[in-house]
Design a protein around this motif. Structure first.
Motif, short mmCIF file in Angstrom:
data_model
loop_
_atom_site.label_atom_id
_atom_site.label_comp_id
_atom_site.label_asym_id
_atom_site.label_seq_id
_atom_site.Cartn_x
_atom_site.Cartn_y
_atom_site.Cartn_z
N LEU A 175 0.58 -0.79 -5.48
CA LEU A 175 -0.65 -0.29 -6.06
C LEU A 175 -0.59 1.21 -6.36
N ALA A 176 0.23 1.95 -5.61
CA ALA A 176 0.25 3.40 -5.72
C ALA A 176 0.77 3.90 -7.07
N PHE A 177 1.42 3.05 -7.86
CA PHE A 177 1.91 3.48 -9.17
C PHE A 177 0.76 3.80 -10.13
N ARG A 178 -0.37 3.08 -10.01
CA ARG A 178 -1.47 3.26 -10.96
C ARG A 178 -2.80 3.60 -10.29
N ASN A 179 -2.79 3.75 -8.97
CA ASN A 179 -4.04 3.94 -8.25
C ASN A 179 -3.88 4.96 -7.14
N VAL A 181 -4.14 5.37 -3.35
CA VAL A 181 -4.07 4.41 -2.25
C VAL A 181 -4.15 5.12 -0.91
N ILE A 182 -4.99 4.58 -0.05
CA ILE A 182 -5.09 5.03 1.34
C ILE A 182 -4.76 3.84 2.23
N ILE A 183 -3.78 4.01 3.13
CA ILE A 183 -3.43 2.93 4.06
C ILE A 183 -3.94 3.29 5.45
N LEU A 198 9.73 0.24 6.04
CA LEU A 198 9.41 1.42 6.84
C LEU A 198 9.85 2.69 6.13
N LYS A 199 11.07 2.69 5.63
CA LYS A 199 11.56 3.88 4.92
C LYS A 199 10.73 4.15 3.67
N ALA A 200 10.37 3.09 2.95
CA ALA A 200 9.65 3.26 1.69
C ALA A 200 8.24 3.82 1.91
N ILE A 201 7.53 3.30 2.92
CA ILE A 201 6.16 3.77 3.13
C ILE A 201 6.17 5.20 3.67
N LEU A 202 7.12 5.53 4.52
CA LEU A 202 7.18 6.89 5.05
C LEU A 202 7.51 7.89 3.95
N LYS A 203 8.37 7.49 3.04
CA LYS A 203 8.71 8.37 1.90
C LYS A 203 7.50 8.56 1.00
N ALA A 204 6.74 7.49 0.75
CA ALA A 204 5.55 7.60 -0.10
C ALA A 204 4.50 8.49 0.54
N ILE A 205 4.35 8.39 1.86
CA ILE A 205 3.40 9.25 2.56
C ILE A 205 3.86 10.69 2.51
N GLU A 207 5.71 12.13 0.29
CA GLU A 207 5.60 12.67 -1.07
C GLU A 207 4.16 12.79 -1.55
N GLY A 208 3.21 12.31 -0.74
CA GLY A 208 1.81 12.41 -1.12
C GLY A 208 1.34 11.33 -2.05
N ARG A 209 2.18 10.31 -2.31
CA ARG A 209 1.75 9.22 -3.20
C ARG A 209 0.78 8.28 -2.50
N ILE A 210 0.84 8.22 -1.19
CA ILE A 210 -0.07 7.40 -0.39
C ILE A 210 -0.58 8.26 0.77
N GLU A 211 -1.86 8.15 1.03
CA GLU A 211 -2.45 8.84 2.18
C GLU A 211 -2.55 7.84 3.33
N CYS A 212 -2.25 8.30 4.54
CA CYS A 212 -2.27 7.40 5.70
C CYS A 212 -3.20 7.93 6.77
N TYR A 213 -4.04 7.04 7.30
CA TYR A 213 -4.84 7.31 8.49
C TYR A 213 -4.19 6.58 9.66
N TYR A 214 -3.55 7.34 10.57
CA TYR A 214 -2.95 6.74 11.76
C TYR A 214 -4.00 6.63 12.87
N ARG A 215 -3.75 5.70 13.79
CA ARG A 215 -4.61 5.50 14.96
C ARG A 215 -6.08 5.40 14.54
N SER A 216 -6.31 4.66 13.47
CA SER A 216 -7.65 4.54 12.89
C SER A 216 -7.93 3.08 12.58
N GLN A 217 -9.19 2.72 12.56
CA GLN A 217 -9.56 1.36 12.19
C GLN A 217 -10.97 1.34 11.60
N PRO A 218 -11.23 0.38 10.70
CA PRO A 218 -12.55 0.30 10.08
C PRO A 218 -13.63 -0.04 11.10
N GLU A 219 -14.78 0.61 10.94
CA GLU A 219 -15.96 0.26 11.74
C GLU A 219 -16.95 -0.56 10.92
#
Length: 797
Positions: A175-179, A181-183, A198-205, A207-219
């Motif tokens: 999805l990050a190619f056209r949108n 994305v926050i994981i 694992l390598k791909a998602i860490l590289k995307a994070i 490079e700033g292509r994907i934003e990541c919220y660690y130790r987080s969950q939806p309320e």
């Protein structure tokens, strides 16, 4: 009259297809029943163009169908060609609604009407019919979906992907190619992902292509009536509540076994846990004779594993002896065990001796053993020492170990017991020394593997949590208590999580419990003349709240989480009962209470010490294990600290003395905090960042210079640096004898010329300790631990 076959295979995923292909190759009468209009429905529903991985890489493929890494379309095309070539008897749109067994075999009902008779049944139905939902308000809103078929359908949207497994990662990357994305990952790493993902998602994070919220969950998820975005996702994060405006939420949280249907077939499960997998033998047979279970339903979701099982189960049904594909790998690991007579026997030997691992299916245990190590330490050899910073988990397979605690007490752990869980969970140093005893055999399980098991098998997590409760109470709170008293306290205790800034209890409340800090840290404060004054800092392994219980008074202070924190809440009534029956424990606690009271009074009289603690916590001291401070009243700005650091580390200083904030003449320069759960360590593709036994977090030579750690460090203490040609300075010659000798050419830190990550490593290879501290001529530079914050603050008032 009903059709009759030797083998009926239910489900055409990788496991079912492989079983049917092997049956066809052996000319065995069979039928492959698939409820959907496509074979391999789960793979068919992968996002278009998805790259399908061939993992585990170390495991050979044993199957009558081909399988190589490639796109979804390539994999499906190869399988379709294979079943045509072999003449597999495939029936699509054939939903099996019941399986009944009698003396002649099995009767399978198709759509509730048509019947097929079979001598043996292979269940390979997978899990995808029982998708796990968010479990929060708004989980069924139109903006929330649990499947992604084609990522190219979406463009210019803000999309929140919830999950940390392979499906979530692959969706986010596509999805990050056209949108935007926050994981959202509720853990602090992607421990369940395949290595490539694992390598791909860490590289995307990175490079700033994907934003990541660690130790987080939806309320909760809210549908918006106005505005450009369709929805609002409210997250619980380590820093408090966060809100994300988005167009859609894609939750990829896995699935649960279709338990009701499987149980109607007569198959038993080991527990009531919804995520439990059925009980099966090492040859995939359930408790129902002739009914076999393979693939994801058996606990093995990887394609190569499932295909191997499909081949092997048909060989078993046909009465042929075949060893699993992983048997040679396991044999090399297990053959030194006492009485070794084959892999299956050795695995069963381990299962019987390790109650904590008994909830695992034989297949799950095989997978764990492929990643673990078996050790045969000599008697008297230390497994680890107190204050080591190692984090493996150990199970005793034979013999015993001797444990020596910080107060000198000794006790033994015997076969079937485990240890190492406190450092695994808290991220702190080992709190005891463990020595091997006579005949000791240990199973050492890596941290990443153990965390994955705890996430996927609830019974294992509960067993480790129970042990943690008892041992933490015994070692940290009440070492004088008897085992019966510890058991009483543990029964009335529970685990609680607090976000950064969240209050555990407030000043003036009636005390009904105390909290033992499992991980994270706490801040204790009082309101004095309308101003909050910090009294003390409480690191993991310590406790708060006992003063109100012992003194029968209201809370005299407010306690809140300095960072995201887990505690053990000990019930006040149980605690007071145990204290009343144990005079030695009561006297020690009362002495500690008087000492704390005196320290708190001193802080209240002159609140500057509390202000200093607040300042340190704001600079990340709450998660530090060691921090560099400079007393600016003593500092003469000679920069010897920076020069010594550079001359110790190949010409590049890991310290910036001038940078960083100052309060009350205490300066926090830009230097590593050596966090208890290092942010830098979790996203390192080559696994180059490690923690030494003494606690130093350091970067090894296999760093690839990706910069993930630079981005993830919240304190800006890591940077990328290339090789530096240098000559030795006078300081290096005097302090360390470093650099080339007379007439020698200056050395380069790395002849490759590539930039790599550098950070403070506490000069771990130098016997004298950190060069920055040793080179300071006035004693202005010091390194302190969190446990020393309060005494340091009081001394500076």
């Amino acid at each position: 009259m009903a059709d009759r076959v030797d083998i009926a295979i239910v489900g055409s995923g990788p496991a079912g297809l492989s079983a049917a292909a092997r049956a066809a190759e052996c000319k065995t009468p069979h039928v492959l029943l698939e409820a959907s209009p496509h074979l391999a429905q789960t793979i068919h529903r992968y996002q278009k163009g998805k790259h399908v991985m061939e993992e585990p890489a170390s495991l050979p493929l044993r199957a009558s169908l081909p399988f190589r890494a490639g796109s979804r379309e390539q994999v499906l095309a190869a399988w379709e060609e294979g079943i045509r070539r072999l003449g597999v008897n495939l029936r699509l749109g054939a939903e099996v609604t019941a399986i009944e067994r009698d003396e002649k075999g099995f009767r399978l009902l198709i759509g509730g009407r048509e019947a097929i008779m079979a001598r043996s049944v292979v269940l390979a139905i997978g899990l995808q019919g029982n998708i796990r939902k968010l479990g929060v308000p708004g989980q069924d809103l139109p903006c929330v979906q649990y499947q992604l078929d084609d990522p190219e359908e979406f463009q210019g949207e803000t999309i929140v992907v919830v999950g940390a497994g392979d499906a979530a990662i692959e969706n986010a990357l596509a999805l990050a190619f056209r949108n935007q994305v926050i994981i959202v990952n509720r853990r602090d790493e992607f421990s369940r992902a395949k290595e490539g993902n694992l390598k791909a998602i860490l590289k995307a994070i990175e490079e700033g292509r994907i934003e990541c919220y660690y130790r987080s969950q939806p309320e909760r998820v809210e549908q918006l009536a106005v505005g450009r975005r369709r929805a609002r996702v409210v997250l619980a994060t380590p820093d408090g509540e966060a809100q994300i405006l988005c167009d859609r939420v894609i939750a990829r949280l896995g699935a649960l076994p279709p338990r009701a249907f499987v149980e109607r077939c007569g198959v038993k499960f080991p527990s009531a846990d919804p995520a439990a997998v059925p009980v099966i033998s090492p040859r995939y047979e359930s408790n129902v004779p002739g009914l076999y279970i393979i693939g994801a339903l058996a606990g093995y979701p990887l394609i190569k594993q499932a295909m191997n099982q499909g081949y092997e189960v048909v060989e078993t049904i046909l009465g042929r002896q075949v060893e699993p594909a992983d048997a040679p790998l396991l044999q090399r690991k297990l053959e030194r065990l006492p009485g070794f007579a084959g892999v299956d026997g050795a695995i069963e030997w381990i299962r019987k001796r390790t109650p904590v691992l008994s909830p695992l299916s034989p297949l799950q245990l095989r997978e764990l053993l492929l990643e673990a190590d078996i050790q045969f330490p000599t008697a008297g050899k230390p497994v680890f020492r107190r204050n080591d910073y190692t984090d493996s988990f150990y199970v005793i397979l034979a013999g015993q170990t001797e444990v020596e605690t910080a107060d000198g007490r000794r006790f033994r752990l015997r076969q079937g017991e485990f240890f190492g869980e406190m450092s695994l969970i808290s991220g702190r140093r080992r709190n005891a020394t463990v020595m091997a005893g006579e005949g000791c055999i240990l199973l050492e399980i890596p941290r990443r593997t153990m965390l994955r098991i705890m996430q996927s098998v609830e019974e294992v997590k509960q067993a480790i949590d129970r042990a943690f409760l008892k041992r933490a109470i015994q070692s940290r709170l009440a070492p004088e208590a008897t085992p019966e008293q510890v058991e009483e306290l543990a029964r009335e205790s529970s685990l609680h999580r607090f976000r950064a800034g969240e209050i555990l209890f407030a000043e003036g409340e009636i005390g009904d419990c105390l909290h033992l800090v499992r991980s994270g840290s706490l801040m204790v404060s009082r309101n004095i003349a309308g101003r909050e004054v910090v009294l003390s800092y409480v690191a993991a392994g310590n406790y708060v709240g006992e003063m109100a219980l012992l003194g029968e008074t209201r809370r005299t202070a407010t306690v809140r989480a300095a960072i995201a924190t887990e505690t053990i809440r000990v019930d006040g009534k149980s605690f007071k009962r145990v204290v009343e029956r144990n005079p030695v424990l009561r006297l020690r606690l009362q002495a500690e209470m008087r000492q704390r009271t005196a320290q708190n009074v001193a802080m209240q009289v002159d609140p500057r010490g509390g202000d200093l603690i607040s300042f340190l916590l704001a600079q990340g001291a709450g998660e530090a294990t060691d921090i560099l401070l400079i007393d600016e009243s003593l500092c003469i700005r000679c920069d010897n600290c920076e020069k010594a650091c550079a001359e110790t580390h190949g010409g590049t200083s890991r310290l910036d003395r001038e940078a960083g904030p100052t309060f009350a003449e205490v300066h926090v320069p830009t230097s590593c905090r050596h966090c208890e759960h290092p942010h830098c360590m979790k996203d390192c593709p080559p696994d180059a960042i490690h923690r030494a036994p003494n606690g130093e977090v350091y970067i090894a030579d296999n760093c690839i210079g990706c910069g993930n750690c630079v981005e993830n460090c919240p304190y800006g203490v890591i940077h990328l640096a290339g090789p530096v040609a240098r000559k030795p300075g006078l300081l290096a010659w005097l302090l360390f004898g470093l650099g080339p000798g007379p007439g020698e050419a200056p050395k380069r830190s790395d002849p490759s010329g590539e930039k790599k990550a550098v950070k403070c490593d506490m000069c771990r290879d130098l016997p004298g300790g950190p060069a920055c501290v040793r080179s300071c001529p006035t004693g202005a530079a010091i390194r302190i631990t969190p446990e020393e914050f309060a005494s340091y603050a009081r001394a500076r008032r």
